[in-house]
Write an enzyme that holds these catalytic residues in place. Structure first.
Site, PDB file in Angstrom:
ATOM      1  N   CYS A   1       3.094  21.277  -6.016  1.00 34.96           N
ATOM      2  CA  CYS A   1       4.279  20.702  -6.646  1.00 34.96           C
ATOM      3  C   CYS A   1       5.142  21.805  -7.258  1.00 34.96           C
ATOM      4  O   CYS A   1       4.643  22.616  -8.038  1.00 34.96           O
ATOM      5  CB  CYS A   1       3.856  19.716  -7.729  1.00 34.96           C
ATOM      6  SG  CYS A   1       5.224  19.069  -8.721  1.00 34.96           S
TER       7      CYS A   1
ATOM      8  N   HIS B   1       0.811  -1.224   0.000  1.00 35.73           N
ATOM      9  CA  HIS B   1       0.000   0.000   0.000  1.00 35.73           C
ATOM     10  C   HIS B   1       0.842   1.271   0.000  1.00 35.73           C
ATOM     11  O   HIS B   1       0.363   2.342   0.361  1.00 35.73           O
ATOM     12  CB  HIS B   1      -0.950  -0.013   1.203  1.00 35.73           C
ATOM     13  CG  HIS B   1      -1.940  -1.129   1.160  1.00 35.73           C
ATOM     14  ND1 HIS B   1      -2.404  -1.776   2.286  1.00 35.73           N
ATOM     15  CD2 HIS B   1      -2.535  -1.746   0.103  1.00 35.73           C
ATOM     16  CE1 HIS B   1      -3.250  -2.729   1.928  1.00 35.73           C
ATOM     17  NE2 HIS B   1      -3.344  -2.733   0.619  1.00 35.73           N
TER      18      HIS B   1
ATOM     19  N   SER C   1      -6.025  -9.189   9.459  1.00 29.66           N
ATOM     20  CA  SER C   1      -7.351  -9.795   9.421  1.00 29.66           C
ATOM     21  C   SER C   1      -7.732 -10.187   8.003  1.00 29.66           C
ATOM     22  O   SER C   1      -8.709 -10.904   7.796  1.00 29.66           O
ATOM     23  CB  SER C   1      -8.392  -8.822   9.978  1.00 29.66           C
ATOM     24  OG  SER C   1      -8.463  -7.666   9.156  1.00 29.66           O
TER      25      SER C   1
ATOM     26  N   CYS D   1       5.133  21.300 -11.339  1.00 27.70           N
ATOM     27  CA  CYS D   1       3.984  21.511 -12.225  1.00 27.70           C
ATOM     28  C   CYS D   1       2.809  22.205 -11.553  1.00 27.70           C
ATOM     29  O   CYS D   1       1.805  22.504 -12.215  1.00 27.70           O
ATOM     30  CB  CYS D   1       3.521  20.181 -12.817  1.00 27.70           C
ATOM     31  SG  CYS D   1       2.659  19.120 -11.617  1.00 27.70           S
TER      32      CYS D   1
ATOM     33  N   CYS E   1       1.796 -11.835  17.499  1.00 22.91           N
ATOM     34  CA  CYS E   1       2.961 -12.221  16.697  1.00 22.91           C
ATOM     35  C   CYS E   1       4.250 -12.181  17.509  1.00 22.91           C
ATOM     36  O   CYS E   1       5.120 -13.036  17.349  1.00 22.91           O
ATOM     37  CB  CYS E   1       3.085 -11.300  15.479  1.00 22.91           C
ATOM     38  SG  CYS E   1       1.767 -11.516  14.264  1.00 22.91           S
TER      39      CYS E   1
ATOM     40  N   CYS F   1       2.536  14.808 -11.890  1.00 23.35           N
ATOM     41  CA  CYS F   1       3.807  14.522 -12.549  1.00 23.35           C
ATOM     42  C   CYS F   1       4.628  13.564 -11.694  1.00 23.35           C
ATOM     43  O   CYS F   1       4.130  13.012 -10.713  1.00 23.35           O
ATOM     44  CB  CYS F   1       4.582  15.820 -12.824  1.00 23.35           C
ATOM     45  SG  CYS F   1       5.311  16.605 -11.353  1.00 23.35           S
TER      46      CYS F   1
END
Length: 303
Positions: A205, A146, A247, A208, A289, A157
């Site tokens: 930006c 992601h 999950s 641009c 974990c 750009c």
């Protein structure tokens, strides 16, 4: 406060976003180790559940996730693109929270996966997280499914800028936010007065004039095709899949499980609570974990 007390306090703060769970069983840890022993090319998929142990909250954990504790909802891609007010609110919150977020350190699970990579026990890590904790722990072969919160990009750009550098720009444009640390609530959420958000200045930006956003796949956006193809190739060349702290409710992660099973490869899952793919798992361990992964292949403590 003495050093020992300070360290215990810090540890408690890091664990505040970990949902209630039962201790890991030694038999389960041994079962997972035996599963992985003959699979040196395993692909690892990690989710927000491994970063909660570093003090980063997830969205869905019962009682401690952002959905349960706050009215904060994840940003939607089209809302960000279309609305200057949404962009101001997002960047104001992100600006205030960045020092805490960017200073977060990897935990024992991140370090264990980095060790597994050095010992040639895993192929690669695909992470749903945007926190760069795998890289901080030393993992080299990591795909950020992601994207990453550590890069800012232009929507029009190819301009990119490091998030730390962008923080300096935001700070210079918004001197009224010098009291920003006071806006962070004890639960880690950010509460910013409306007038601050309305007056927050976002640079455009420099190449641009386009709008800037973090290089994160927001809800409603698509994971880049090339990234998906790379992951599909990793699955094809793997011995199976190990899912940690997810999950799997988001389809981009669940898709990887489906691809693995389509190839008739095994899947192991370690996660507190149920997942979307429990019915597909060859091994499912309902545990934290950090209570499982660091103990695998740790032969120093098994002599």
């Amino acid at each position: 406060m003495r050093l020992g007390g300070a360290l215990r306090c810090r540890s408690v703060m890091r664990q505040q976003y970990v949902p209630q769970h039962k201790p890991a069983l030694e038999d389960d840890i041994k079962r997972l180790e035996d599963f992985l022993l003959s699979k040196p090319n395993i692909l690892v998929l990690t989710g927000a559940g491994i970063s909660t142990e570093s003090g980063i909250p997830d969205y869905r954990s019962a009682g401690v996730g952002l959905y349960a504790r706050t009215n904060h909802k994840p940003i939607q891609h089209m809302e960000f693109v279309k609305s200057i007010n949404v962009r101001k609110r997002y960047w104001a919150r992100n600006f205030v929270g960045w020092p805490n977020f960017s200073s977060t350190q990897p935990n024992a699970t991140h370090h264990a996966l980095s060790r597994f990579e050095r010992e040639a026990r895993v192929q690669s890590v695909v992470t749903q997280n945007v926190d760069r904790l795998h890289a901080k722990a030393g993992s080299k072969s990591v795909i950020e499914l992601h994207g990453s919160g550590y890069v800012v990009k232009c929507l029009k750009c190819d301009y990119r800028i490091d998030r730390h550098e962008f923080q300096n720009i935001l700070s210079s444009l918004n001197p009224a936010f010098k009291d920003a640390p006071d806006m962070i609530r004890p639960d880690g959420d950010v509460e910013i007065p409306t007038e601050y958000i309305e007056n927050f200045i976002i640079p455009t930006c420099p190449s641009c004039g386009g709008d800037l956003k973090p290089e994160i796949v927001f809800f409603g956006d698509n994971v880049p095709r090339q990234r998906l193809d790379t992951i599909a190739g990793m699955v094809y060349n793997s011995d199976g899949l190990l899912v940690l702290g997810s999950s799997l409710l988001v389809f981009s992660g669940y898709r990887i499980v489906l691809q693995t099973k389509d190839l008739k490869l095994p899947v192991a899952i370690v996660n507190i609570g149920e997942t979307r793919a429990d019915h597909l798992a060859d091994i499912k361990i309902s545990a934290k974990c950090g209570d499982v992964i660091p103990k695998i292949f740790d032969f120093r403590n098994k002599a």
